[in-house]
Structure formats: C-alpha cells, structure tokens
Design an enzyme around this catalytic site. Structure first.
Site, PDB file in Angstrom:
ATOM      1  N   GLY A  16     -28.724   7.000 -12.440  1.00  0.00           N
ATOM      2  CA  GLY A  16     -29.694   5.919 -12.553  1.00  0.00           C
ATOM      3  C   GLY A  16     -30.432   5.573 -11.272  1.00  0.00           C
ATOM      4  CB  THR A  17     -30.936   7.228  -7.991  1.00  0.00           C
ATOM      5  OG1 THR A  17     -31.455   8.511  -8.355  1.00  0.00           O
ATOM      6  CG2 THR A  17     -29.448   7.320  -7.733  1.00  0.00           C
ATOM      7  CG  LEU A 103     -34.278  12.172 -28.368  1.00  0.00           C
ATOM      8  CD1 LEU A 103     -35.379  11.200 -27.963  1.00  0.00           C
ATOM      9  CD2 LEU A 103     -33.038  11.416 -28.847  1.00  0.00           C
ATOM     10  CG  HIS A 119     -37.700  19.384 -16.076  1.00  0.00           C
ATOM     11  ND1 HIS A 119     -36.461  19.484 -16.688  1.00  0.00           N
ATOM     12  CD2 HIS A 119     -37.957  20.609 -15.545  1.00  0.00           C
ATOM     13  CE1 HIS A 119     -36.005  20.722 -16.528  1.00  0.00           C
ATOM     14  NE2 HIS A 119     -36.889  21.418 -15.844  1.00  0.00           N
TER      15      HIS A 119
HETATM   16  C1  GRF Z   1     -33.841  13.389 -12.141  1.00  0.00           C
HETATM   17  O1  GRF Z   1     -33.790  14.455 -11.233  1.00  0.00           O
HETATM   18  C2  GRF Z   1     -34.712  13.743 -13.314  1.00  0.00           C
HETATM   19  O2  GRF Z   1     -35.726  14.650 -13.012  1.00  0.00           O
HETATM   20  C3  GRF Z   1     -33.739  14.392 -14.252  1.00  0.00           C
HETATM   21  O3  GRF Z   1     -32.581  13.620 -14.115  1.00  0.00           O
HETATM   22  C4  GRF Z   1     -32.504  13.111 -12.791  1.00  0.00           C
HETATM   23  C5  GRF Z   1     -32.178  11.637 -12.912  1.00  0.00           C
HETATM   24  O4  GRF Z   1     -31.551  11.154 -11.766  1.00  0.00           O
HETATM   25  N1  GRF Z   1     -34.258  14.443 -15.600  1.00  0.00           N
HETATM   26  P1  GRF Z   1     -30.873   9.722 -11.697  1.00  0.00           P
HETATM   27  O5  GRF Z   1     -29.837   9.648 -12.812  1.00  0.00           O
HETATM   28  O6  GRF Z   1     -31.948   8.694 -11.901  1.00  0.00           O
HETATM   29  O7  GRF Z   1     -30.256   9.641 -10.338  1.00  0.00           O
END
Ligand code: GRF
Length: 205
Positions: A16-17, A103, A119
């Site tokens: 969730g960063t 989904l 992505h």
């Molecule tokens: C990101 O690198 C995004 O591109 C991918 O998942 C990651 C999410 O990172 N789909 P975080 O969980 O928000 O740290």
C-alpha cells in the site's frame, strides 16, 4: 471538481505504498477495498479513508496455493461482489494499486473504461506478475511503469500514462521494483487527481 463529481475507490492487496503517497497528497478517496488483510488496508484506516475488506478466501481462494493456481476460486462471484460494493457506494472511478486478483469479464460490463491499473513495466512489454524480474532478466537498461485502463485482457487496456525508469547494473528485483515505485507514487497520485478535477480525460473504449 468537474460537473461529473467523480467518486474514487482504490483497490489494494499489498504494502500500500502507492496509496500511502495518495494519502499524503490528500487525494479525495471515497473508499479503499482490500481483498485480504494487508498493510494497504491499515494505511487506509490510518488516513481515515472508508474501507471494506472483501476477502477472496470467502470465494474459494486458497492462500497455500500459488497466485496462478486457484482452481476453487469463484472469480465471477468475487467480481460481482466487488462490483456491487462499487455500485452501492456510487463509485465512478476505481484505481487498482497493487491489487492482485484478476477480475472476470462480467465486472467490465458495468465498469468498462473506469477501472485503472498501474503496472511496473513499459507495457506492452512484460505483462503479468513477474514484470520487474522479466525486465531485469531480459537485460533491459530502461524499464518503467504504465497506467492503463484495465480490461478483460490482463495488462492490455488503453494506456493512460507511462514513465521510464533506468535499470542499474547492480539492481536486484527488489531494488529495481522500489525505484519503479518511486516513480509510480507521484505519477499515479497526479494522474488520478487530474481525472478527478476533469483536467484529464480517460481514453474512450
Ligand atoms: C506497484 O509496483 C504497482 O505497479 C503494482 O503493484 C505495486 C504496488 O505497490 N501493480 P504498493 O503495494 O503500493 O507498495
């Protein structure tokens, strides 16, 4: 806000960063949905966003099996349950931020064109969950990130924004992914803010 008065939901299932950065930017998020207990859900609660937990284990997901090997998971039912939550809350834009469940096509009957994904690769290169490792193993010197409209086909919908990120000779998957995320955090928050204010139009389907 533009005339449409968008309501934004963010879907998480990991650290969730990206969501954390959105919170520091005070992005108006109406709802955060997690598919399992995770740090992202805690980040949402700390930021005082409304949250929902939709455990995919309630739909047959087996945590002891691989992400790609879930024969008992009822993807369609999970997707309908997710769509119901979004409908009931009047959500108009949904942003996946590390959401790891594909989904069903049925989801896109309601949400065509309003579900975004980010992505960690320069699509159309390196689709799928091994995107960072694949770019590294291929010897790329530049990779990046892509914000796109999610469709039935994994990591293949219309591209909204892309940014390049250098690959360094000493990179591991972890260091490269973290460098990509450093680009993703401000980029995703900015793109979503522009959509909410109407400064940015989403590509039509
Ligand atoms: C990101 O690198 C995004 O591109 C991918 O998942 C990651 C999410 O990172 N789909 P975080 O969980 O928000 O740290």
């Amino acid at each position: 806000m533009n005339q449409k008065q968008h309501k934004l939901a963010v879907l998480v299932s990991g650290s969730g960063t990206l969501l954390e950065h959105m919170a520091t930017e005070h992005l108006p998020i109406n709802l955060v949905i997690a598919e399992k207990p995770c740090r992202g859900l805690e980040v949402a609660k700390s930021a005082k966003y409304q949250t929902e937990l939709l455990p995919r284990t309630n739909f047959g997901w087996d945590n002891s099996r691989k992400w790609s090997d879930q024969p008992r998971f009822d993807r369609a039912k999970f997707s309908i349950a997710l769509a119901d939550i979004l409908n009931n809350r009047g959500i108009t834009i949904t942003a996946m931020a590390g959401f790891m469940t594909i989904l069903s096509p049925i989801f896109f009957e309601t949400y065509r064109g309003t579900l975004l994904n980010i992505h960690p690769a320069l699509l159309p290169k390196y689709k799928g969950e091994r995107a960072v490792a694949d770019a590294l193993e291929a010897g790329e010197t530049v990779t990046g990130t892509t914000i796109h409209i999610a469709t039935e086909e994994l990591d293949a919908g219309p591209i909204v924004e892309q940014a390049e990120v250098p690959v360094l000779p000493e990179d591991t998957v972890a260091t490269l992914h973290e460098r990509i995320k450093q680009t993703e955090r401000p980029l995703y928050a900015q793109v979503l803010a522009e959509i909410l204010t109407g400064e940015r139009q989403l590509p039509s389907q």
